[in-house]
Design a protein around this motif. Structure first.
Motif, PDB file in Angstrom:
ATOM      1  N   VAL A 197       0.841  -1.201   0.000  1.00 15.74           N
ATOM      2  CA  VAL A 197       0.000   0.000   0.000  1.00 15.74           C
ATOM      3  C   VAL A 197       0.880   1.256   0.000  1.00 15.74           C
ATOM      4  O   VAL A 197       0.654   2.187  -0.770  1.00 15.74           O
ATOM      5  CB  VAL A 197      -0.941   0.012   1.230  1.00 15.74           C
ATOM      6  N   SER A 198       1.924   1.253   0.846  1.00 16.17           N
ATOM      7  CA  SER A 198       2.843   2.403   0.883  1.00 16.17           C
ATOM      8  C   SER A 198       3.560   2.559  -0.451  1.00 16.17           C
ATOM      9  O   SER A 198       3.703   3.668  -0.964  1.00 16.17           O
ATOM     10  CB  SER A 198       3.882   2.219   1.987  1.00 16.17           C
ATOM     11  N   GLY A 199       4.006   1.433  -1.018  1.00 19.10           N
ATOM     12  CA  GLY A 199       4.707   1.484  -2.296  1.00 19.10           C
ATOM     13  C   GLY A 199       3.831   2.056  -3.395  1.00 19.10           C
ATOM     14  O   GLY A 199       4.279   2.866  -4.214  1.00 19.10           O
ATOM     15  N   SER A 200       2.548   1.662  -3.406  1.00 24.42           N
ATOM     16  CA  SER A 200       1.631   2.174  -4.424  1.00 24.42           C
ATOM     17  C   SER A 200       1.341   3.653  -4.196  1.00 24.42           C
ATOM     18  O   SER A 200       1.180   4.417  -5.153  1.00 24.42           O
ATOM     19  CB  SER A 200       0.323   1.383  -4.403  1.00 24.42           C
ATOM     20  N   ALA A 201       1.265   4.045  -2.921  1.00 22.60           N
ATOM     21  CA  ALA A 201       1.068   5.467  -2.618  1.00 22.60           C
ATOM     22  C   ALA A 201       2.269   6.267  -3.115  1.00 22.60           C
ATOM     23  O   ALA A 201       2.122   7.351  -3.701  1.00 22.60           O
ATOM     24  CB  ALA A 201       0.889   5.669  -1.114  1.00 22.60           C
ATOM     25  N   ALA A 202       3.469   5.711  -2.921  1.00 21.67           N
ATOM     26  CA  ALA A 202       4.678   6.391  -3.402  1.00 21.67           C
ATOM     27  C   ALA A 202       4.640   6.536  -4.920  1.00 21.67           C
ATOM     28  O   ALA A 202       4.993   7.579  -5.467  1.00 21.67           O
ATOM     29  CB  ALA A 202       5.928   5.612  -2.975  1.00 21.67           C
ATOM     30  N   LEU A 203       4.163   5.499  -5.605  1.00 17.81           N
ATOM     31  CA  LEU A 203       4.056   5.560  -7.068  1.00 17.81           C
ATOM     32  C   LEU A 203       3.117   6.696  -7.476  1.00 17.81           C
ATOM     33  O   LEU A 203       3.438   7.494  -8.365  1.00 17.81           O
ATOM     34  CB  LEU A 203       3.546   4.221  -7.617  1.00 17.81           C
ATOM     35  N   GLY A 204       1.956   6.770  -6.788  1.00 17.09           N
ATOM     36  CA  GLY A 204       1.017   7.851  -7.092  1.00 17.09           C
ATOM     37  C   GLY A 204       1.654   9.216  -6.878  1.00 17.09           C
ATOM     38  O   GLY A 204       1.530  10.122  -7.704  1.00 17.09           O
TER      39      GLY A 204
ATOM     40  N   GLY B 229      11.874   6.196   3.020  1.00 13.04           N
ATOM     41  CA  GLY B 229      11.277   7.270   3.797  1.00 13.04           C
ATOM     42  C   GLY B 229      12.267   8.093   4.592  1.00 13.04           C
ATOM     43  O   GLY B 229      13.278   7.586   5.070  1.00 13.04           O
ATOM     44  N   SER B 230      12.008   9.400   4.689  1.00 18.81           N
ATOM     45  CA  SER B 230      12.854  10.292   5.462  1.00 18.81           C
ATOM     46  C   SER B 230      12.072  11.561   5.774  1.00 18.81           C
ATOM     47  O   SER B 230      11.177  11.946   5.031  1.00 18.81           O
ATOM     48  CB  SER B 230      14.101  10.655   4.649  1.00 18.81           C
ATOM     49  N   LEU B 231      12.414  12.184   6.896  1.00 20.05           N
ATOM     50  CA  LEU B 231      11.741  13.435   7.268  1.00 20.05           C
ATOM     51  C   LEU B 231      12.700  14.614   7.204  1.00 20.05           C
ATOM     52  O   LEU B 231      12.367  15.711   7.657  1.00 20.05           O
ATOM     53  CB  LEU B 231      11.173  13.317   8.688  1.00 20.05           C
ATOM     54  N   ALA B 232      13.886  14.414   6.629  1.00 17.00           N
ATOM     55  CA  ALA B 232      14.866  15.497   6.583  1.00 17.00           C
ATOM     56  C   ALA B 232      14.360  16.656   5.729  1.00 17.00           C
ATOM     57  O   ALA B 232      13.836  16.447   4.631  1.00 17.00           O
ATOM     58  CB  ALA B 232      16.182  14.970   6.009  1.00 17.00           C
TER      59      ALA B 232
ATOM     60  N   ALA C 268      -1.297   9.984   2.407  1.00 21.13           N
ATOM     61  CA  ALA C 268      -0.775  11.292   2.807  1.00 21.13           C
ATOM     62  C   ALA C 268       0.589  11.159   3.472  1.00 21.13           C
ATOM     63  O   ALA C 268       1.505  11.941   3.218  1.00 21.13           O
ATOM     64  CB  ALA C 268      -1.762  11.969   3.757  1.00 21.13           C
ATOM     65  N   ALA C 269       0.730  10.136   4.327  1.00 18.09           N
ATOM     66  CA  ALA C 269       2.006   9.946   5.026  1.00 18.09           C
ATOM     67  C   ALA C 269       3.123   9.680   4.015  1.00 18.09           C
ATOM     68  O   ALA C 269       4.209  10.262   4.096  1.00 18.09           O
ATOM     69  CB  ALA C 269       1.899   8.784   6.011  1.00 18.09           C
ATOM     70  N   THR C 270       2.848   8.809   3.041  1.00 19.45           N
ATOM     71  CA  THR C 270       3.871   8.453   2.062  1.00 19.45           C
ATOM     72  C   THR C 270       4.194   9.617   1.131  1.00 19.45           C
ATOM     73  O   THR C 270       5.345   9.809   0.740  1.00 19.45           O
ATOM     74  CB  THR C 270       3.416   7.229   1.244  1.00 19.45           C
ATOM     75  N   ALA C 271       3.172  10.397   0.791  1.00 19.32           N
ATOM     76  CA  ALA C 271       3.387  11.505  -0.142  1.00 19.32           C
ATOM     77  C   ALA C 271       4.424  12.486   0.382  1.00 19.32           C
ATOM     78  O   ALA C 271       5.196  13.054  -0.381  1.00 19.32           O
ATOM     79  CB  ALA C 271       2.072  12.229  -0.410  1.00 19.32           C
TER      80      ALA C 271
END
Lengths: 328, 282
Positions: A90-97, A179-182, A244-247
């Motif tokens: 699910v996260s991977g697909s969100a990243a793709l979007g 993922g990173s928050l930098a 939203a988190a992944t975006a």
């Protein structure tokens, strides 16, 4: 028991949030940091505290809560401890979007274009996984479907980034997969917050339905739970939060797996309590991981997913072993 | 039959090259003929070759020279056919000399050399003082020594006229994608210094290149922020250039300038970068 747990988790979130604000390469003293954050003393100090550290701490708490809650909800609905947004693609697909929205310019044209596109990617993945796994969510089907969706989403993300005219894009596959928050900003907080809030509310009010579901689908239906509606809410809420988190932070894995697993014994395995407890627990885990990446390698952008995977992967293997022993 | 023909042509070429090399050796280096067909596979050697080569001598330049974002000689470059820096296509151009950079893929350079092509790798220019040397070196390789001497002398004179040495130097920050910055011993640092600025990367103790976390950059409060240019498409790496903290610093404290194509290569184009920076400082 649950009241004490709520108190402990809330205190942990508060303490780690404060620590997250105090850790950084600028080396400000706690007193200076506080004066800058609250009263705006000193231009440079205020910019560091309000524009760099505050959004980072808020995002860590928010994204951790979203991933923890999404994991608990998926596990509750599928009654399977292996369900987790990262592992199921699910996260991977969100990243793709998100990557498609950024590279096509869609994200720049609409205020909420980026999280919306990530949400669409996540909806497709959750929908596909639930359709494949069926209502009972057999472990094998679930994991195999997750592997296929993850692999496809990862490959397409790499393709989109490689096709980009931007010379930096291709090297950012690591960010999207780990993922990173930098160096995120308040803009990202405002992009993600509404989607995460809506998803969280949608799921938290379904606590009773998740409790009823532990008795089996037929019993839950006889207790007045509308299963197809619950399914729809789950798909939309998980996709909204994970999207939203992944975006804004890339795909951070294993949070939704580790947190519900650790907290389940403390809430007497009641899904309704596990939902809010996992939200708080997720915030604790991601805040702690994000502080750790800054302490371990201060000058390099060590990815969040590296730490969560180091904690989460052994646990996942343990769970695989356990479910195999149970003959599932 | 076709592959055989191809192979024999290759063998033939190889033999003729070996023969030519042997003859050149016998004749001695002093009377080496200037190369007739030169291909360049590096953005910076493209530019020096375009400035110095005889008409028809330069047969191909790198693809990057047609990219308006990084090419300072776009109009001139559009007159030349491009290559993608791959050994196979460069070999097919049948060049007498290939100009490459120090960091051009060692596989490409090695393969070309094994095929008998002469490849000259030019070192990266890390300071303004090395630019005349680079010009003379390309001139020597192309057999255009006199033209190179004129260009190098002109550059040195122009630079001397531009070079500023003010009493107090405003502090400037070089801020590129991924918070990368250039410290001591870099061309960008030299451009900054020549324009009359001091580089804050030196205060932060960075030598050469490295990352300067945005928090530390903000705390150093530079008077001028020189941002790296942004490319089409989007990237997270470049997002730091327009981060709200950087925008606020520009709005409320520092001036801003752009580090663009003129900063990339050690060619006389850096003089324009110095001039623009001096204007930004005024």
């Amino acid at each position: 028991m649950t009241r004490a747990l709520a108190l402990v988790l809330t205190l942990l979130v508060a303490a780690l949030f404060a620590l997250s604000l105090l850790v950084g390469p600028a080396g400000l003293s706690p007193a200076t940091s506080l004066a800058a954050l609250i009263r705006g003393e000193g231009l440079a100090e205020t910019l560091v505290m309000r524009e760099i550290r505050l959004p980072r701490a808020i995002l860590a708490a928010m994204i951790g809560a979203a991933l923890g809650l999404a994991g608990a909800a998926m596990q509750g609905y599928l009654r399977n401890p292996l369900a987790e947004p990262g592992l199921l693609g699910v996260s991977g697909s969100a990243a793709l979007g998100a990557v498609i929205a950024l590279q096509t310019g869609f994200a720049a044209q609409f205020a909420l274009g980026l999280p919306s596109a990530a949400l669409v990617g996540a909806v497709l993945a959750v929908g596909l996984i639930l359709a494949l796994a069926g209502p009972r969510g057999g472990s094998l089907t679930l994991i195999l479907a997750g592997i296929a969706v993850s692999a496809l989403a990862g490959a397409l993300t790499a393709l989109v980034l490689n096709l980009s005219p931007n010379p930096f894009a291709a090297s950012e596959i690591m960010f999207w997969m780990m993922g990173s928050l930098a160096d995120r900003s308040m803009t990202h907080v405002w992009l993600a917050a509404p989607f995460i809030a809506i998803g969280a509310v949608l799921l938290l009010v379904q606590g009773r339905a998740f409790d009823a579901l532990t008795l089996g689908e037929d019993s839950a239906a006889s207790l007045g739970v509308n299963l197809s509606r619950l399914r729809l809410v789950l798909v939309l809420a998980v996709a909204s939060m994970v999207g939203a988190a992944t975006a804004v932070a890339g795909a951070v894995g294993f949070v939704g797996l580790v947190v519900p697993h650790i907290l389940r014994p403390f809430v007497g395995a009641r899904p309704s309590s596990l939902l809010w407890a996992s939200a708080l627990g997720g915030a604790v885990l991601v805040l702690a991981a994000d502080i750790a990446v800054r302490l371990v390698l201060p000058d390099r952008d060590l990815k969040l997913g590296v730490l969560t995977a180091i904690v989460g992967a052994p646990l996942f293997l343990h769970l695989v072993y356990k479910t195999r022993a149970q003959g599932l | 039959m076709a592959p055989l023909t191809g192979r024999s042509t290759l063998a033939c070429r190889r033999a003729s090259r070996a023969l030519a090399a042997a003859l050149a050796f016998w004749a001695g280096a002093a009377v080496a003929e200037p190369p007739e067909r030169v291909a360049s596979i590096n953005l910076c050697t493209d530019q020096l070759a375009m400035m110095l080569a005889e008409p028809e001598q330069l047969v191909s330049i790198s693809r990057i020279s047609h990219d308006p974002n990084v090419s300072v000689m776009l109009k001139e470059a559009l007159k030349y056919p491009i290559n993608h820096g791959q050994a196979e296509e460069v070999f097919r151009l049948n060049p007498d000399l290939v100009l490459a950079g120090q960091f051009t893929s060692s596989y490409t350079v090695g393969l070309l050399r094994r095929l008998g092509v002469e490849v000259a790798q030019l070192p990266i220019v890390n300071s303004l003082d090395q630019i005349p040397d680079a010009i003379r070196e390309v001139g020597r390789l192309l057999g255009r020594g006199a033209q190179a001497e004129t260009l190098a002398a002109q550059f040195s004179a122009d630079l001397a006229a531009l070079r500023a040495s003010p009493d107090s130097r405003p502090r400037a920050a070089l801020h590129y994608a991924n918070n990368y910055t250039s410290g001591d011993k870099s061309l960008a640092n030299d451009i900054l210094t020549a324009a009359g600025f001091a580089n804050i990367a030196l205060e932060a103790g960075l030598s050469g290149g490295g990352t300067l976390p945005m928090e530390r950059l903000v705390m150093l409060m530079p008077d001028l922020i020189i941002s790296g240019q942004q490319y089409p498409g989007a990237s997270r790496s470049e997002a730091v250039l327009t981060h709200p903290a950087m925008n606020a610093l520009r709005d409320r404290h520092a001036g801003s300038a752009l580090s663009d194509a003129e900063w990339v290569c050690g060619t006389p184009a850096v003089l324009r970068a110095i001039t623009r920076l001096q204007e930004a400082g005024e």
